[in-house]
Scaffold this active site. Structure first.
Site, PDB file in Angstrom:
ATOM      1  N   ARG A  83      33.911 -38.390 -17.016  1.00 12.04           N
ATOM      2  CA  ARG A  83      32.615 -38.169 -16.379  1.00 12.04           C
ATOM      3  C   ARG A  83      32.496 -38.919 -15.061  1.00 12.04           C
ATOM      4  NH1 ARG A  83      30.434 -34.639 -14.856  1.00 12.04           N
ATOM      5  NH2 ARG A  83      30.980 -33.739 -16.873  1.00 12.04           N
ATOM      6  N   GLU A 118      16.599 -41.581  20.901  1.00 15.22           N
ATOM      7  CA  GLU A 118      16.012 -40.340  20.403  1.00 15.22           C
ATOM      8  C   GLU A 118      14.822 -39.938  21.263  1.00 15.22           C
ATOM      9  OE1 GLU A 118      15.060 -39.677  16.020  1.00 15.22           O
ATOM     10  OE2 GLU A 118      13.061 -39.984  16.870  1.00 15.22           O
TER      11      GLU A 118
END
Length: 283
Positions: free
Chosen positions: A103, A200
């Site tokens: 898993r 930005e």
């Protein structure tokens, strides 16, 4: 070793922690009760759907940390495109180790292969343009190095790895600094000569102001193709231009065709669907 493999020193603590989380305080109760300690077995990890493989290194390590004597053979290394049914790797050795490590190995490899697959689809969408596809820092805590390696396996490139390898001035930095230029000037006065500055901007007006302070990179946030094309023409090669914000497989090509250098997408690492891989014993 795969071209996308990381130093074992970086990978082992991540895989070890994942195994320990699963083993808990008493180990694998189910497997230890049912499977004899001396039983050996062979298994494969195979693709259940088409995609791009990543995470072979961590999957192999999951089995070997449970039992160092496990033999793992990688059939489709990271970066390989697979079809449904293709064998990705073969594992042989202790049957208990196979089931105990299964898993953790699949959780990591399915997750990373999903990121590689999504990246490959975005790369395919912009193919033929000059734009590169990159991820962001929107990664799973503790898995950033692995997820960014998966982006590379999918044909993409990496944005900054953390807060310490580049300056990225965002809207909140600008708000606190008072202006775009003030933020850039403060950053440049503080950092070393090898550190790049990205800022930005949300509008062409902000872009014009930013360019007066000569940033290395400008992130054009949530701009449509028409506005992006105007930004590319205005900057005219004076800075690297990165388009970001709600970019999808469907919109990526039109954005890339505006002439931007980078197309970045946070969803590559924060919400890509895992690739369906499964482990079959006795194949």
């Amino acid at each position: 070793m795969s071209d996308f493999a990381l130093p074992a020193l970086m990978v082992e603590p991540i895989v070890r922690a994942a195994l320990l989380e699963d083993l808990g305080r008493a180990g694998d109760l189910t497997t230890d009760a049912i499977v004899p300690a001396d039983l050996t077995a062979e298994a494969v990890i195979a693709a259940r759907q088409p995609g791009i493989v990543a995470g072979c290194q961590v999957a192999a390590l999951a089995f070997r940390l449970v039992d160092p004597a496990m033999t793992v053979t990688v059939e489709r290394p990271d970066g390989s495109r697979v079809a449904s049914g293709d064998v990705v790797m073969r594992i042989a050795g202790s049957a208990r180790a196979l089931l105990t490590g299964e898993r953790t190995a699949l959780n990591l490899q399915c997750r990373l292969s999903g990121i590689a697959t999504a990246t490959g689809e975005l790369v395919d969408a912009v193919r033929g343009t000059e734009a590169a596809v990159t991820c962001t820092r929107k990664t799973t805590p503790g898995l950033r190095a692995l997820e960014k390696a998966a982006v590379r396996a999918g044909g993409g490139a990496n944005h900054r790895f953390g807060l310490d390898d580049a300056v990225l001035i965002k809207d909140n930095h600008i708000a606190l600094a008072g202006s775009v230029t003030a933020a850039i000037e403060r950053a440049r006065a503080r950092i070393g000569h090898l550190v790049k500055i990205e800022v930005e901007v949300d509008t062409l007006q902000q872009l014009e102001e930013a360019m007066t302070a000569a940033p290395d990179v400008v992130l054009l946030d949530n701009m449509g193709p028409e506005t992006l094309a105007k930004a590319v023409a205005f900057v005219d090669g004076r800075a690297i231009l990165e388009a970001s914000g709600r970019i999808t497989r469907e919109t990526a090509r039109a954005i890339a065709e505006t002439g931007v250098d980078i197309v970045s997408a946070g969803w590559l690492t924060h919400s890509s669907k895992a690739l369906d891989l499964g482990l079959d014993i006795g194949v």
